[in-house]
Scaffold this active site. Structure first.
Site, PDB file in Angstrom:
ATOM      1  N   GLY A 373     -30.619  12.318  -5.501  1.00 41.36           N
ATOM      2  CA  GLY A 373     -31.825  11.538  -5.731  1.00 41.36           C
ATOM      3  C   GLY A 373     -31.479  10.108  -6.095  1.00 41.36           C
ATOM      4  O   GLY A 373     -30.315   9.766  -6.307  1.00 41.36           O
ATOM      5  N   PRO A 374     -32.479   9.250  -6.178  1.00 44.36           N
ATOM      6  CA  PRO A 374     -32.241   7.835  -6.494  1.00 44.36           C
ATOM      7  C   PRO A 374     -31.748   7.658  -7.922  1.00 44.36           C
ATOM      8  O   PRO A 374     -31.839   8.589  -8.746  1.00 44.36           O
ATOM      9  CB  PRO A 374     -33.621   7.196  -6.292  1.00 44.36           C
ATOM     10  CG  PRO A 374     -34.589   8.320  -6.419  1.00 44.36           C
ATOM     11  CD  PRO A 374     -33.896   9.539  -5.912  1.00 44.36           C
ATOM     12  N   PRO A 375     -31.237   6.475  -8.256  1.00 44.76           N
ATOM     13  CA  PRO A 375     -30.719   6.250  -9.615  1.00 44.76           C
ATOM     14  C   PRO A 375     -31.833   6.334 -10.658  1.00 44.76           C
ATOM     15  O   PRO A 375     -32.983   5.977 -10.407  1.00 44.76           O
ATOM     16  CB  PRO A 375     -30.135   4.834  -9.545  1.00 44.76           C
ATOM     17  CG  PRO A 375     -29.926   4.563  -8.087  1.00 44.76           C
ATOM     18  CD  PRO A 375     -30.981   5.327  -7.367  1.00 44.76           C
ATOM     19  N   GLY A 376     -31.450   6.818 -11.848  1.00 42.05           N
ATOM     20  CA  GLY A 376     -32.357   6.778 -12.982  1.00 42.05           C
ATOM     21  C   GLY A 376     -33.369   7.893 -13.078  1.00 42.05           C
ATOM     22  O   GLY A 376     -34.296   7.814 -13.887  1.00 42.05           O
ATOM     23  N   VAL A 377     -33.219   8.969 -12.272  1.00 45.35           N
ATOM     24  CA  VAL A 377     -34.213  10.047 -12.311  1.00 45.35           C
ATOM     25  C   VAL A 377     -33.766  11.213 -13.197  1.00 45.35           C
ATOM     26  O   VAL A 377     -34.455  12.225 -13.259  1.00 45.35           O
ATOM     27  CB  VAL A 377     -34.517  10.550 -10.884  1.00 45.35           C
ATOM     28  CG1 VAL A 377     -35.181   9.472 -10.064  1.00 45.35           C
ATOM     29  CG2 VAL A 377     -33.261  11.060 -10.198  1.00 45.35           C
ATOM     30  N   GLY A 378     -32.617  11.087 -13.881  1.00 46.27           N
ATOM     31  CA  GLY A 378     -32.220  12.108 -14.843  1.00 46.27           C
ATOM     32  C   GLY A 378     -31.211  13.117 -14.345  1.00 46.27           C
ATOM     33  O   GLY A 378     -31.074  14.187 -14.939  1.00 46.27           O
ATOM     34  N   LYS A 379     -30.469  12.802 -13.277  1.00 44.74           N
ATOM     35  CA  LYS A 379     -29.517  13.776 -12.728  1.00 44.74           C
ATOM     36  C   LYS A 379     -28.389  14.058 -13.717  1.00 44.74           C
ATOM     37  O   LYS A 379     -28.013  15.213 -13.921  1.00 44.74           O
ATOM     38  CB  LYS A 379     -28.933  13.229 -11.412  1.00 44.74           C
ATOM     39  CG  LYS A 379     -29.961  12.988 -10.327  1.00 44.74           C
ATOM     40  CD  LYS A 379     -29.310  12.591  -9.014  1.00 44.74           C
ATOM     41  CE  LYS A 379     -28.524  11.300  -9.114  1.00 44.74           C
ATOM     42  NZ  LYS A 379     -29.374  10.138  -9.414  1.00 44.74           N
ATOM     43  N   THR A 380     -27.846  13.011 -14.333  1.00 42.05           N
ATOM     44  CA  THR A 380     -26.728  13.201 -15.249  1.00 42.05           C
ATOM     45  C   THR A 380     -27.191  13.766 -16.577  1.00 42.05           C
ATOM     46  O   THR A 380     -26.575  14.682 -17.135  1.00 42.05           O
ATOM     47  CB  THR A 380     -25.991  11.862 -15.466  1.00 42.05           C
ATOM     48  OG1 THR A 380     -25.548  11.358 -14.198  1.00 42.05           O
ATOM     49  CG2 THR A 380     -24.793  12.056 -16.376  1.00 42.05           C
ATOM     50  N   SER A 696     -44.358   8.094  10.361  1.00 44.23           N
ATOM     51  CA  SER A 696     -45.620   8.528   9.762  1.00 44.23           C
ATOM     52  C   SER A 696     -46.739   7.508   9.890  1.00 44.23           C
ATOM     53  O   SER A 696     -47.883   7.819   9.574  1.00 44.23           O
ATOM     54  CB  SER A 696     -45.398   8.870   8.284  1.00 44.23           C
ATOM     55  OG  SER A 696     -44.982   7.731   7.557  1.00 44.23           O
ATOM     56  N   LYS A 739     -47.397   9.930  -1.321  1.00 39.01           N
ATOM     57  CA  LYS A 739     -48.379   9.158  -0.561  1.00 39.01           C
ATOM     58  C   LYS A 739     -49.795   9.370  -1.085  1.00 39.01           C
ATOM     59  O   LYS A 739     -50.581   8.422  -1.204  1.00 39.01           O
ATOM     60  CB  LYS A 739     -48.295   9.557   0.920  1.00 39.01           C
ATOM     61  CG  LYS A 739     -47.002   9.142   1.594  1.00 39.01           C
ATOM     62  CD  LYS A 739     -46.957   9.605   3.041  1.00 39.01           C
ATOM     63  CE  LYS A 739     -45.669   9.182   3.719  1.00 39.01           C
ATOM     64  NZ  LYS A 739     -45.594   9.637   5.121  1.00 39.01           N
TER      65      LYS A 739
END
Length: 796
Positions: A373-380, A696, A739
Site C-alpha cells: 500500500g501507499p506510504p503512511g497507511v500503517g503497514k509497519t 474507467s 470513488k
C-alpha cells in the site's frame, strides 16, 4: 451404548442353549480379521476396529448375542482381507464391551472362549461369516508335562523381570495355573514373539507339542532379553567411565593452573558447558564440538583463534529452542489490535484467524504475509501491534536499497570480518525463535554483480524450506518455520513472481477522509498533545477543523502529513504556553490559517450548473478518490481527434473507443455521414500537470461527446464511472469505495456505475450508511442507460 450394569449381566450370563448353538453352527459365526494380534482362549483382548466390514461384524454379533470368530491375517498390510488371506485356525470369543468413537470406529473388549478351525465361509459381504469346528482341549498329565510347565513358569518369571511388557499379575496367574493348555495360552499372549509363532501355538492340536514349542520360543526370547540387559549394563558402565574421566580431567586442569600451564583453560570448559546448555540441533552441536576441538589444539597466538571464538559465540547465543508463549485469547488480541489501529479490518481478521487455529493445533507454521500500500497507511506500525497481540517479540529489518545476497544469507567464514545475514542477526538479538519478523521495503531490493537478494529470500519466505534455513556463516541449518514473517512494500510490481507466490498479499488501499478524521481524533491529536506538553483545554481540535485540515492542508493516502500539521499546531500552542500566556485555543476552519497559513490544496466540488459537453467522472488514486471533469468540444476541421490533459495510454485508448461508439450512433442522433470527416473532436481533462490513466472514464467521455454532438445538457449532479466498448457495453472497474466517497464529498446526488459493480455497493459494508442514504446509485449495462440518466432533454 449399553450401561455397565448390562455388561456385567452379559458377562455372567449362561451359555446359549443347544438349539441356538446349533443354529449358529449352521449359519456360521461373524468373522473379525485381526492385523497384528493373535487371540487365545481365556484371554481378554482389547481391540480397535475401524474397517467397515469389521464394524458390521461386531454390530451383528452384539445385536444377535452371537460368538465372534477372531482370525489373524497372514499379512497385516492387507486392507480388505478375503478368505485366502486368513489363517485356518482362530478363536471363538464373546464381546464383553463396545465403545463407539466419533470417527465411526469401535473400541471392543473380547474374551476368548475356545479354539476353532474354519471349515467354510458362508458369507463374504457385507461382512464375513464362517462355519467352524471347535478344537477340543485335552489336559495330559505326567512327570514330563509337569517339568515342562515348571520350566515355562520359571522362564516367564525371568522374562517379566527383564521386560516391562509383562505385568506382575500375569506371572502370579501363571504360577497358580494347573492346566497346561491354559498356561500355554497365557504365556504366549504376553511374550513378544513373532506373529507366525503365536499362530503356530494357537493351531497346535497337541498340548504336549504346544508346551515343547513354547519352551523353545521362551528360551530364544530369554537369550535376546539377557543380551539387551548386558548392553544396557555396558552403556551404564561406559557412562560411569566418562564421569570418571571428567573428574580426572578437572583434576588435571587444576594442576595445570597451579603450574601455570593454561593449555586446558577454563574458557574452553565454559564453551563446552554453553554448548551443552544451548539445546542446539544435532548438526550444530557436532559442528560446535569440532570447532571447540580445533580451538583447544590451536596456539593462542594464531589469528584464527578469534575467528573460531566469534563463531562459537554466535552458535551458543542463538535461540535454538527458546521461544515466547503465544497469547491464545482471541478476544484480547482483537482488543489490542483495535486499540492501536483504526480500520485495517482484513489484517486484523487474518491475525485473529491464525490465533484461533493456534488454539486448536499446537504445531502451526507461521504465516507469511505481504502488506502492500501507499506510504503512511500503517503497514509497519500494525506489525508491532500484531506482535503485542500475540505476545511475541518484534523485529523490523529494512531491505530498501540492499543489493548484496550476503545481507540475507551471510558471508562465508573465509572472508575477513564475516558475519551472519540480517535474518540470523535479528533472531539472535531478540533471543526468540518465534518472533514477528517484519521485512520492510521488499519492493526496493536491487540486484547487481554481488547477487540477487530476492533469490535468497525465496528460501526464507517458503514455509516448505525455511525449517532448514542455511546461513553461509553458520554452515548449519536453523529453523525459521515458527517465525511469523511480514513483508511490506508500496508496489507489488517490482516483486519477482516466484517471491510473490510464496506470500499472502494483503492490500492497504489508503484511508478515506472519514477514516483519517477518526484516526486523528483517536490517536494523532492525543499523541501530539502529549509529545508537546499541552493539554486538551489548551488546544482543542473541532471536527470541522480536522476536516478542513485534512482536505486543504494534506493530500495523501496515509496520515503522516496530517500528523505533521497537527504537530505544527501543537508546537505553536506550546510556544505560547512556555511564554506564560493563558491559552485555550479552538482549532477550527476559521483559525487554522493563523497557524498553518493559507490553504494549500483546493478541494474539487460539483459544477454549479448543467453544461453541454462537460461530464463529471470519478477517479481513483493512491491519495483516495476524486472527481474529474471531462470536457469535449466539436469544431469544424478535418476529422481529427485531439486528446489533452496528460492522459495515459489506456485512457487515450478509452477516449478513442468512446469516439468510435459515438460515430456508430451517428444515424440515431441525426448526424450526416460526412459529419465526422468535417469536424475535429477535442477531449480535455483539466489539471493538465497531473498524469491520468485507466479505462474507467470511458462512459464519462462518451456522455460528454454525445452531449456536444446533440447539443444536449449534461446533469451537473450526476457522476459516472465505467469502461465503454465500441458496442456501447459498460464494463466493471475498480476503486468503487473511494470513488463513491469522493462523489458524496463533492455534493453529488447520483452516481452511475456498471451493473457488474452492484455487488460492491449492495454487498459491502465498506461504504458508510450516510453515504447510502444521501446518494442514488444507478447501475447500467450499456450507454443507452447512461444517456438516459446523464443527459437532459433540454437543448443548450
Amino acid at each position: 451404548m449399553e450401561s455397565d450394569a448390562s455388561v456385567a449381566v452379559e458377562q455372567t450370563e449362561a451359555e446359549p442353549d443347544q438349539e441356538k448353538a446349533q443354529a449358529e453352527a449352521v449359519a456360521g459365526y461373524p468373522v473379525l480379521p485381526l492385523r497384528d494380534v493373535v487371540a487365545f482362549p481365556h484371554m481378554v483382548v482389547p481391540l480397535g476396529v475401524g474397517r467397515a466390514a469389521s464394524v458390521r461384524a461386531i454390530q451383528q454379533a452384539k445385536q444377535a448375542d452371537e460368538l465372534l470368530l477372531l482370525v489373524t491375517q497372514r499379512s497385516p498390510e492387507t486392507e480388505e482381507p478375503e478368505a485366502a488371506d486368513l489363517y485356518e485356525v482362530g478363536c471363538l470369543g464373546r464381546i464383553i464391551q463396545t465403545l463407539g468413537m466419533p470417527d465411526g470406529s469401535l473400541r471392543v473388549v473380547v474374551e476368548g472362549r475356545t479354539r476353532a478351525q474354519v471349515t467354510a465361509f458362508t458369507q463374504v459381504h457385507p461382512y464375513m461369516r464362517a462355519q467352524v469346528i471347535p478344537l477340543p482341549e485335552s489336559e495330559p498329565e505326567g512327570p514330563e508335562i509337569t517339568a515342562r510347565m515348571r520350566t515355562i513358569v520359571s522362564a516367564f518369571e525371568e522374562i517379566a523381570k527383564l521386560s516391562d511388557d509383562v505385568p506382575p499379575e500375569a506371572v502370579v496367574t501363571a504360577m497358580n495355573l494347573e492346566e497346561p493348555g491354559r498356561l500355554c495360552d497365557l504365556v504366549a499372549a504376553y511374550v513378544g514373539v513373532r506373529l507366525a509363532d503365536k499362530q503356530d501355538l494357537l493351531a497346535a492340536f497337541s498340548v504336549t507339542k504346544r508346551l515343547g514349542r513354547l519352551d523353545e520360543l521362551l528360551t530364544s526370547e530369554l537369550e535376546i532379553l539377557r543380551l539387551q540387559h548386558d548392553i544396557k549394563q555396558r552403556v551404564r558402565v561406559g557412562l560411569e567411565e566418562s564421569q570418571r574421566e571428567y573428574f580426572l580431567r578437572e583434576q588435571m586442569r587444576a594442576i595445570q593452573d597451579e603450574l601455570g600451564d593454561f593449555s586446558g583453560s577454563p574458557e574452553y570448559q565454559e564453551y563446552r558447558e554453553k554448548i551443552e546448555q544451548a539445546n542446539m540441533s544435532p548438526e550444530a552441536t557436532e559442528k560446535a564440538a569440532d570447532e571447540l576441538g580445533r580451538l583447544e589444539r590451536m596456539p593462542q597466538a594464531s589469528p584464527e583463534v578469534s575467528v573460531i571464538r566469534t563463531y562459537l559465540d554466535w552458535l551458543v547465543e542463538l535461540p535454538w529452542q527458546q521461544e515466547t508463549t503465544d497469547k491464545l485469547d482471541v478476544a484480547e488480541a482483537q482488543q489490542i489490535l483495535d486499540e492501536d489501529h483504526y480500520g485495517l479490518k482484513r489484517v486484523k481478521e487474518r491475525v485473529v484467524e491464525f490465533l484461533a487455529v493456534r488454539q486448536l493445533v499446537t504445531d502451526v507454521r507461521g504465516p507469511i504475509l505481504c502488506f502492500v500500500g501507499p506510504p503512511g497507511v500503517g503497514k509497519t506500525s500494525i506489525g508491532r501491534s500484531i506482535a503485542r497481540a500475540m505476545g511475541r517479540e518484534f523485529i523490523r529489518v529494512s531491505l530498501g536499497g540492499v543489493r548484496d545476497e550476503a545481507e540475507i544469507r551471510g558471508h562465508r567464514r573465509t572472508y575477513v570480518g564475516a558475519m551472519p545475514g540480517r535474518i540470523i542477526q535479528a533472531i539472535r538479538r531478540v533471543g526468540s525463535r518465534n518472533p514477528v519478523f517484519m521485512i520492510d521495503e521488499i519492493d526496493k531490493i536491487g540486484a547487481d554483480f554481488r547477487g540477487d537478494p530476492t533469490s535468497a529470500l525465496l528460501e526464507v519466505l517458503d514455509p516448505e524450506q525455511n525449517s532448514d534455513f542455511a546461513d553461509h556463516y553458520l554452515e548449519v541449518p536453523f529453523d525459521l518455520s515458527r517465525v511469523m514473517f511480514i513483508t511490506t512494500g508500496n508496489y507489488l510490481e517490482p516483486v519477482p513472481p516466484a517471491l510473490k507466490d510464496r506470500m499472502e498479499v494483503i492490500e492497504f488501499p489508503g484511508y478515506i477522509e472519514e477514516e483519517k478524521l477518526e484516526i486523528a481524533r483517536r490517536f494523532l491529536v492525543p499523541k501530539q498533545r502529549k509529545a508537546h506538553g499541552v493539554t486538551g483545554k489548551q488546544v482543542r481540535f473541532t471536527p470541522t477543523g480536522l476536516r478542513h485540515l485534512t482536505r486543504h492542508y494534506t493530500h495523501e493516502a496515509g496520515v503522516r502529513n496530517l500528523e505533521r500539521e497537527i504537530a505544527a499546531i501543537c508546537r505553536k500552542v506550546a510556544r505560547q504556553v512556555a511564554a506564560g500566556d493563558e491559552v485555550a485555543i479552538s482549532v477550527n476552519r476559521n483559525t487554522i490559517s493563523e497557524f498553518l497559513g493559507p490553504i494549500r490544496f483546493r478541494f474539487d466540488e460539483r459544477r454549479k450548473q448543467d453544461q453541454v459537453g462537460v461530464a463529471t467522472g470519478l477517479a481513483f488514486t493512491q491519495q483516495g478518490g476524486d472527481i474529474i471533469s471531462i470536457e469535449v468540444s466539436v469544431v469544424p476541421g478535418d476529422g481529427d481527434l485531439v486528446l489533452t490533459g496528460q492522459l495515459g495510454e489506456v485512457m487515450r485508448e478509452s477516449a478513442q473507443a468512446a469516439v468510435g461508439y459515438a460515430r456508430s450512433q451517428a444515424n440515431a442522433i441525426g448526424l450526416a455521414e460526412s459529419f465526422f470527416t468535417k469536424h475535429d473532436i477535442h477531449v480535455h481533462v483539466p489539471s493538465g500537470a497531473v498524469p491520468k490513466e485507466g479505462p474507467s472514464a470511458g462512459i464519462a467521455i462518451a456522455t460528454a461527446l454525445l452531449s456536444a454532438l446533440q447539443d444536449r445538457v449534461v446533469r451537473s449532479d450526476v457522476a459516472m464511472t465505467g469502461e465503454v466498448t465500441l458496442r456501447g457495453k459498460v464494463l466493471p472497474i475498480g476503486g468503487i469505495r473511494e470513488k463513491v466517497l469522493a462523489a458524496h464529498r463533492a455534493g453529488l446526488r447520483t452516481v452511475v456505475l456498471p451493473l457488474d459493480n452492484e455487488k460492491d455497493i449492495t454487498g459491502s459494508d465498506d461504504i458508510p450508511p450516510e453515504v447510502h442514504e444521501d446518494l442514488e446509485f444507478i447501475f447500467v449495462s450499456d450507454m443507452n442507460d447512461v444517456v438516459k440518466h446523464g443527459l437532459t432533454s433540454a437543448q443548450a
